[in-house]
Structure formats: C-alpha cells, structure tokens
Design an enzyme around this catalytic site. Structure first.
Site, PDB file in Angstrom:
ATOM      1  N   CYS A   1      72.358  -7.489  -2.329  1.00 14.06           N
ATOM      2  CA  CYS A   1      73.186  -7.819  -2.986  1.00 14.06           C
ATOM      3  C   CYS A   1      72.880  -8.020  -4.057  1.00 14.06           C
ATOM      4  O   CYS A   1      72.170  -8.751  -4.388  1.00 14.06           O
ATOM      5  CB  CYS A   1      74.208  -8.600  -2.442  1.00 14.06           C
TER       6      CYS A   1
ATOM      7  N   ARG B   1      78.587  -7.070  -3.034  1.00 15.94           N
ATOM      8  CA  ARG B   1      77.809  -7.626  -1.636  1.00 15.94           C
ATOM      9  C   ARG B   1      77.373  -6.198  -0.450  1.00 15.94           C
ATOM     10  O   ARG B   1      78.733  -5.117  -0.830  1.00 15.94           O
ATOM     11  CB  ARG B   1      79.228  -8.125  -1.020  1.00 15.94           C
ATOM     12  N   LEU B   2      76.551  -6.381   0.228  1.00 16.00           N
ATOM     13  CA  LEU B   2      76.517  -5.227   0.931  1.00 16.00           C
ATOM     14  C   LEU B   2      76.662  -6.560   1.710  1.00 16.00           C
ATOM     15  O   LEU B   2      75.901  -6.532   2.511  1.00 16.00           O
ATOM     16  CB  LEU B   2      74.758  -5.189   0.210  1.00 16.00           C
ATOM     17  N   ALA B   3      77.447  -6.057   2.678  1.00 16.10           N
ATOM     18  CA  ALA B   3      77.762  -6.663   4.373  1.00 16.10           C
ATOM     19  C   ALA B   3      76.572  -5.715   5.555  1.00 16.10           C
ATOM     20  O   ALA B   3      76.447  -5.129   6.061  1.00 16.10           O
ATOM     21  CB  ALA B   3      79.187  -6.703   4.456  1.00 16.10           C
TER      22      ALA B   3
ATOM     23  N   ASP C   1      76.009 -16.369   7.105  1.00 19.92           N
ATOM     24  CA  ASP C   1      74.910 -17.285   7.184  1.00 19.92           C
ATOM     25  C   ASP C   1      75.336 -17.730   5.653  1.00 19.92           C
ATOM     26  O   ASP C   1      74.626 -18.773   4.918  1.00 19.92           O
ATOM     27  CB  ASP C   1      73.544 -16.571   7.109  1.00 19.92           C
TER      28      ASP C   1
ATOM     29  N   ASN D   1      71.996 -13.626  -2.014  1.00 23.40           N
ATOM     30  CA  ASN D   1      71.516 -12.511  -2.085  1.00 23.40           C
ATOM     31  C   ASN D   1      70.358 -12.602  -1.163  1.00 23.40           C
ATOM     32  O   ASN D   1      69.307 -13.665  -0.910  1.00 23.40           O
ATOM     33  CB  ASN D   1      70.697 -12.008  -2.839  1.00 23.40           C
ATOM     34  N   GLY D   2      70.814 -12.160   0.402  1.00 21.50           N
ATOM     35  CA  GLY D   2      69.560 -12.801   0.810  1.00 21.50           C
ATOM     36  C   GLY D   2      69.998 -12.808   1.823  1.00 21.50           C
ATOM     37  O   GLY D   2      70.905 -12.113   2.836  1.00 21.50           O
ATOM     38  N   GLU D   3      69.276 -13.305   3.056  1.00 19.17           N
ATOM     39  CA  GLU D   3      69.645 -13.839   4.313  1.00 19.17           C
ATOM     40  C   GLU D   3      68.686 -14.612   4.973  1.00 19.17           C
ATOM     41  O   GLU D   3      67.670 -14.890   5.236  1.00 19.17           O
ATOM     42  CB  GLU D   3      68.935 -12.656   5.713  1.00 19.17           C
TER      43      GLU D   3
END
Length: 269
Positions: free
Chosen positions: A2, A52-54, A103, A78-80
């Site tokens: 993201c 956003r990249l979902a 998250d 940005n991340g996970e």
C-alpha cells in the site's frame, strides 16, 4: 503493498495540506489500486493519505485512513500483521470491540490499550503512522527488519512522510540536492542501496528498521530504536529451524484474497 503519506505542519504554515495529500496519492497510486482516501484537520495542520491494496478484509470496513470507534485515533498502514488474530483475541479480553476483520483495526486498538508499548508485540512487516487527536501526536513506526519503506523530511514548514521519495517531493521546501556523502558510502562499500537513515537527497531520510518516531506540531520529538535482535536461549537444531520456518509460512499465508509465492533461485529464496 500500500502507499501511505502525510504531513504535520507548524503553526502558521502557508502550505496547502490537502493539495499535498492529493499529490502523494496520485504518485503512489500504483502501490494501492483498490481504493484511496485522505483525512485533513485544518485546525491542527495535520493530514494523512492512503492508497490501498486490499489483502485482509477487502470490504469498505477495511478502508483507510481508519478511525477508532471513539474518533480519537486515525491510522494509515502499509503491510501485514501476521499475528493479528492472536492480538485481536488478547484485545477482546481487554474490552476492545471490532467492526472489521482487518489487521489495521487491530493496530488501532493495540495503540489505544497499550500505547507505544505495543511495538514489541507486533509480528509482521509494516510501516504506519497513527495520529492521536487528543494529544496532537503523530506516532510512526517501521518493522524490525525494514521490509516496508518509510521516508520522511523535516523542513521549516513542518514534517512530512511517505512510502516513496517521489511522493515526498511534492512537499515544498524539501532540500532535494544530492547527498554526495551518502552516495559515496554506497559506492565505496559496494552496497546495493544507500544505508538507512540516509537517502540520495540531503533533506530526505529513511526511518531505520526497528525504529519509531514521535512528532508534534511539525517537529520530531523523539526518534528511538524499539527492537534489538537477541540470541535465542535454546539450542538451534534442524528440527527447531524447520518448526520456525513452517510457523512463519503458515502465518504469512493468511489472506482474504488468493496468495501466490515466487522463488527467485537466489540465496534468499
């Protein structure tokens, strides 16, 4: 992947915050084609934006910037977080109520309950900025090994950050003259990149891996290291290494969209 960005301007700044956020979103759109958003507080001169990249909870409930239920905290991320489900259960036990499966909301609630002490509990790859409206504080952090990018600049007009240098360059007043010492260090040591916290530009820095920033009214108050690698106490065996690798892969396969993996054939793979 993201894209995040934002500004915290000093009192009396004449910069156009919404225009800066719009420029950041436009430049970083390739990082997040699914949706975009921004938030601007004209009174405080603070704003955040997101592309956003979902991956987790692709519904509108996971959109960013995301607000806490009480409206006090706002975050771009940005991340996970690989351990977000475990953290979610811990937070529920402390009274947290969730309105999405993302998250990102776990990060918001973790900060609401644990504050800056939440950082050692996070397992994942991340770069995020969270704004506390009540305390007028921007809290920024980057993951332990620096998988996710975070660049920032401090000028006479205030503080700005983004995922990429081109997005940061839309902010007027940043010194974009070449940092010859940083470039020379990369070449002399035969490195593939300029070492953090430097960049190729005098006025642009990278937040070091495992570090966090606290910003108030356009000025950095504190820049600190929250994580130090420590040797494990147990004996390292092939069996233990396999268990650790399998657990890591299992956690990283969590997603609400299809997941793929590619091996380059290099040493890292």
């Amino acid at each position: 992947m993201c894209g995040i960005g934002g500004v915290s301007l000093i009192s009396g700044s004449n910069l156009d915050g919404p225009m800066i956020l719009s420029g950041m979103k436009r430049i970083q759109r390739h990082r997040g084609p699914d949706s975009e958003g921004d938030w601007w507080d004209d009174l405080r001169g603070v704003g955040l934006c997101h592309n956003r990249l979902a991956i987790l909870d692709p519904s509108s409930a996971g959109a960013q910037p995301m607000y806490s239920a009480d409206g006090r905290f706002i975050i771009v991320f940005n991340g996970e977080l690989y351990n977000y489900r475990d953290l979610r259960e811990q937070l529920k036990g402390k009274g947290a109520v969730f309105h999405s499966e993302s998250d990102t909301e776990v990060l918001l609630e973790a900060y609401r309950i644990w504050g800056e002490e939440m950082l050692p509990l996070l397992r994942g790859m991340f770069a995020f900025t969270l704004y506390d409206i009540q305390e007028d504080i921007l809290f920024c952090a980057r993951d332990r090994l620096g998988e996710k990018p975070f660049v920032y600049a401090e000028t006479a007009q205030g503080f700005a950050f983004a995922s990429e240098i081109p997005a940061l360059c839309v902010v007027p007043g940043i010194d974009t003259s070449f940092n010859h010492s940083a470039i020379a260090a990369m070449m002399l040591h035969n490195m593939r990149h300029i070492p953090d916290p430097y960049s190729a530009y005098q006025g642009i820095h990278r937040l070091k891996p495992g570090h966090a920033l606290r910003v108030r009214r356009g000025r950095i108050e504190h820049n600190w290291r929250y994580w130090d690698p420590k040797p494990i106490a147990e004996e390292t065996t092939s069996e233990r290494l396999r268990l650790l690798l399998e657990d890591t892969v299992r956690l990283q396969l969590q997603a609400d969209v299809p997941v793929g993996a590619m091996l380059s054939g290099g040493v890292d793979s």
